[in-house]
Structure formats: structure tokens, C-alpha cells
Design an enzyme around this catalytic site. Structure first.
Site, PDB file in Angstrom:
ATOM      1  N   GLY A 259      80.249  32.360  32.863  1.00  0.00           N
ATOM      2  CA  GLY A 259      80.460  30.974  33.266  1.00  0.00           C
ATOM      3  C   GLY A 259      79.219  30.108  33.277  1.00  0.00           C
ATOM      4  N   SER A 260      78.296  30.351  32.335  1.00  0.00           N
ATOM      5  CA  SER A 260      77.108  29.484  32.328  1.00  0.00           C
ATOM      6  C   SER A 260      77.503  28.063  31.923  1.00  0.00           C
ATOM      7  CB  SER A 260      76.023  30.032  31.394  1.00  0.00           C
ATOM      8  OG  SER A 260      76.416  29.924  30.053  1.00  0.00           O
ATOM      9  N   ASN A 261      78.494  27.933  31.031  1.00  0.00           N
ATOM     10  CA  ASN A 261      78.970  26.590  30.677  1.00  0.00           C
ATOM     11  C   ASN A 261      79.677  25.949  31.869  1.00  0.00           C
ATOM     12  OD1 ASN A 261      78.564  25.723  27.751  1.00  0.00           O
ATOM     13  ND2 ASN A 261      79.139  27.875  27.556  1.00  0.00           N
TER      14      ASN A 261
ATOM     15  N   LEU B 236      89.160  33.637  26.986  1.00  0.00           N
ATOM     16  CA  LEU B 236      89.429  34.480  25.827  1.00  0.00           C
ATOM     17  C   LEU B 236      90.901  34.762  25.550  1.00  0.00           C
ATOM     18  CD1 LEU B 236      86.391  36.909  26.078  1.00  0.00           C
ATOM     19  CD2 LEU B 236      86.582  34.692  24.949  1.00  0.00           C
TER      20      LEU B 236
ATOM     21  N   ASN C 120      88.368  22.935  23.978  1.00  0.00           N
ATOM     22  CA  ASN C 120      87.733  24.264  23.959  1.00  0.00           C
ATOM     23  C   ASN C 120      86.354  24.136  23.320  1.00  0.00           C
ATOM     24  OD1 ASN C 120      87.496  27.167  23.967  1.00  0.00           O
ATOM     25  ND2 ASN C 120      88.028  27.155  21.794  1.00  0.00           N
TER      26      ASN C 120
ATOM     27  N   HIS D  47      83.679  26.399  20.992  1.00  0.00           N
ATOM     28  CA  HIS D  47      83.574  27.619  20.183  1.00  0.00           C
ATOM     29  C   HIS D  47      82.131  27.752  19.699  1.00  0.00           C
ATOM     30  CE1 HIS D  47      85.078  30.909  17.793  1.00  0.00           C
ATOM     31  NE2 HIS D  47      84.343  30.455  16.790  1.00  0.00           N
TER      32      HIS D  47
ATOM     33  N   ASP E 127      91.269  28.567  17.985  1.00  0.00           N
ATOM     34  CA  ASP E 127      90.124  27.813  17.447  1.00  0.00           C
ATOM     35  C   ASP E 127      90.538  26.865  16.327  1.00  0.00           C
ATOM     36  OD1 ASP E 127      88.498  29.413  19.133  1.00  0.00           O
ATOM     37  OD2 ASP E 127      88.436  30.979  17.603  1.00  0.00           O
TER      38      ASP E 127
ATOM     39  N   GLU F 185      75.193  24.447  23.752  1.00  0.00           N
ATOM     40  CA  GLU F 185      76.427  24.218  24.522  1.00  0.00           C
ATOM     41  C   GLU F 185      76.101  23.501  25.830  1.00  0.00           C
ATOM     42  OE1 GLU F 185      79.303  27.802  23.032  1.00  0.00           O
ATOM     43  OE2 GLU F 185      78.142  28.206  24.824  1.00  0.00           O
TER      44      GLU F 185
END
Ligand code: GAR
Length: 313
Positions: free
Chosen positions: A129-131, A202, A219, A221, A262, A291
């Protein structure tokens, strides 16, 4: 100091050694070649000579390091390094949306948000969960957008700890009900969720959930779609495939979610180089950096543009 440089440049120990050798040899060659050129010139006033010396060395140095970088296998690094210096000097951004996406689809985040009603966001994530962390920080004091829920399919996912630490409610979803039931739409509605962001989630999203959030689910990617997307293409599998194919460039794609993996309409892409010596981990770090730099701002822009459109219609 070496560790700091390795982290900063995202390279391994051998690459760092090759880069430092390139700097050292390139620098020495600059001195030798520069002096040879200046010796050919007629006698000059010391001030004029100093000025000419500085100009000559400044022009020769990039050429020398680039030449030396080739046998050391560091040409992509130095090409990028010099480009970044040039971009800094001329103030050009290092990544741009692809030309196929009109800039108007990413409105400036300077749209005054004060006149916009509160808007609730759910982040879906399966991993560390760094994003998600960056998104939470970005919207912490936002006047009109808030992260209202973090959803995960994995009880041990680091993202859940991050949500709890930030005081954000969490929801753990279970496979059978997610795919064969209603996609947990009722829970999302109960939390007043208006928009969904998949940040390293995922599982494929079931039609029931997509239909409940039409054009309100995006999303990220870790590659330049349509390449390297689809079932099984996540995390390091993507970076391994990019490296194995000998790509010189990779990047990120932020896109709307539809019923295929995707696949939905692209909103934004940004690129980064792939170096011949890259490991999947080194590339993953570079991609994560992109990101973190872009995802929260793109989410904000997409939501604000929707809100502004809703208000004016
Ligand atoms: C991110 O790199 C994201 O692009 C990727 O998972 C990572 C999650 O990292 N998503 C996919 O591969 C989806 N196909 P994070 O947990 O540190 O945010």
C-alpha cells in the site's frame, strides 16, 4: 555515501562503480582535451582565458562522459542524467501524458475546490500500500475529497495497517461473495463511496461493481499499456517481462476500469528508462517513484473534472 547514491540513482553496487569510473575518466579526459584545444589559441587576457576555459570544459564534459559511458555499459544512465540536468535548466517536465490523450482530459488541479461538495473515495489494495499511503497523505486536508474507506482482499496486507494508522475505516472482502455476490456494493454505498481507486488490487473487478461505479473506478498499472497487461501481469511479473523483452522504456498507466484486466480507457501515462543491468526490483523502485509522483494528482484531477462537469450540467 555510496548507499545514498545507490538509492538516489536506483542502481546496484557494480553499476555505481561503473558510473563513478565514468565520471572520473570522463573528467580527466575533459581536462586533457580541453587543455589541448586551448593551447591552440593565441595568447589571451587572463580573464578571457578563464572564461574560455570554463566554456570549453562545460561543453566538452558531457561529450566525454557519454563517450566513456559506452564501454562501461552506462550510456542509458548518462543519457538520462544529462537529459535531467538539461530539463532542470530549461524547466521541462520529465514525463508527459502520451500525445493520444488530450491535455484537457487532465484538468489542472487548480480548479477551485471550495465550491465543490464533499466526495468520498475508496482505495482497493492487496499489498503493502505505498500508493495508498501517498493517496491518503495527498487528500488528508483536502477541502472536497476524502479517503473514506480502504478495502483489501488480504487480511495481512500492509495497506490495512496504513489505513488504521491514518484513522480510515477498512473493509476485508471475501472471494466467494465478491465474485458471485454483489461485489460488496451495499457496504460501499453504506460508506457513501462515490469513487473507487485500485492501487495494487490484484483481483479482477466483477461486473456488479463496475456497473455500480460507471466511469468512477480507476486503476494504476506498472507498465505502458496495452503492453504487459492482462491476467497474471502484476508487480514484479510485469517488470520481469519488460526486462526480458529488452525494452528501453517502461512506465505507468492510469486508466478507467472495465470488465477486462488492465483494459479500460487510458487517462495518463508517464515513462522512465529501463537500463540493461536492471533487476526487476530496481525497475520496480523506479516505477513506484513515478506512481507516487503522479497517481494522487491524477486522481484529484479526474474527480475534480467530474465534479465540475456535474455542477455545470
Ligand atoms: C503498484 O506498482 C501497482 O502499479 C501494481 O501493484 C503495485 C502496488 O504497490 N499494480 C498492478 O500490478 C496491477 N496490475 P503498492 O502496494 O506499494 O502501492
Amino acid at each position: 555515501m555510496f548507499e545514498k547514491l545507490q538509492k538516489k540513482w536506483k542502481v546496484n553496487g557494480w553499476q555505481l562503480l561503473a558510473i563513478l569510473c565514468t565520471f572520473a575518466i570522463g573528467g580527466s579526459l575533459t581536462g586533457i582535451v580541453g587543455r589541448k584545444i586551448l593551447q591552440q589559441l593565441p595568447e589571451l587576457h587572463p580573464l578571457g582565458w578563464t572564461l574560455l576555459y570554463i566554456i570549453t570544459m562545460t561543453l566538452i564534459w558531457p561529450l566525454m562522459v557519454v563517450l566513456v559511458s559506452i564501454p562501461f555499459g552506462q550510456f542509458p544512465f548518462f543519457k538520462n542524467y544529462l537529459l535531467r540536468i538539461f530539463q532542470k535548466m530549461t524547466n521541462t517536465p520529465s514525463s508527459t501524458p502520451p500525445s493520444s490523450i488530450p491535455p484537457s482530459s487532465i484538468p489542472p488541479s487548480s480548479i477551485p475546490p471550495s465550491s465543490i461538495p464533499p466526495f468520498s473515495l475508496a482505495i482497493f489494495a492487496s499489498g503493502t500500500g505505498s500508493n495508498a499511503q501517498k493517496i491518503i497523505e495527498h487528500f488528508r486536508n483536502h477541502p472536497s475529497i476524502r479517503v473514506a474507506l480502504v478495502v483489501s482482499n488480504k487480511a495481512t496486507a500492509g495497506v490495512l495497517d496504513k489505513a488504521v494508522a491514518a484513522g480510515i475505516p477498512t473493509l476485508l472482502i471475501e472471494k466467494e461473495r465478491f465474485f458471485r455476490g454483489d461485489g460488496f456494493v451495499a457496504e460501499l454505498t453504506n460508506h457513501g463511496i462515490d469513487f473507487i481507486v485500485l492501487a495494487g488490487f490484484l483481483w479482477k473487478v466483477p461486473p456488479s461493481l463496475i456497473q455500480a461505479y460507471p466511469s468512477r473506478m480507476i486503476n494504476i498499472h506498472p507498465a505502458l499499456l496495452p503492453k504487459y497487461g492482462g491476467k497474471g501481469m502484476y508487480g514484479n511479473f510485469v517488470h520481469e517481462a519488460v526486462i526480458a523483452a529488452g525494452e528501453k522504456e517502461s512506465g505507468i498507466t492510469i486508466h478507467y476500469v472495465d470488465e477486462q484486466y488492465d483494459h479500460g480507457g487510458t487517462i495518463f501515462q508517464a515513462t522512465c528508462p529501463v537500463f540493461p543491468e536492471d533487476t526487476p526490483e530496481a525497475l520496480a523502485n523506479r516505477i513506484h517513484e513515478l506512481e507516487h509522483q503522479h497517481f494522487p494528482a491524477v486522481i484529484e484531477s479526474v474527480i475534480l473534472s467530474k465534479l465540475v462537469k456535474n455542477q455545470s450540467s
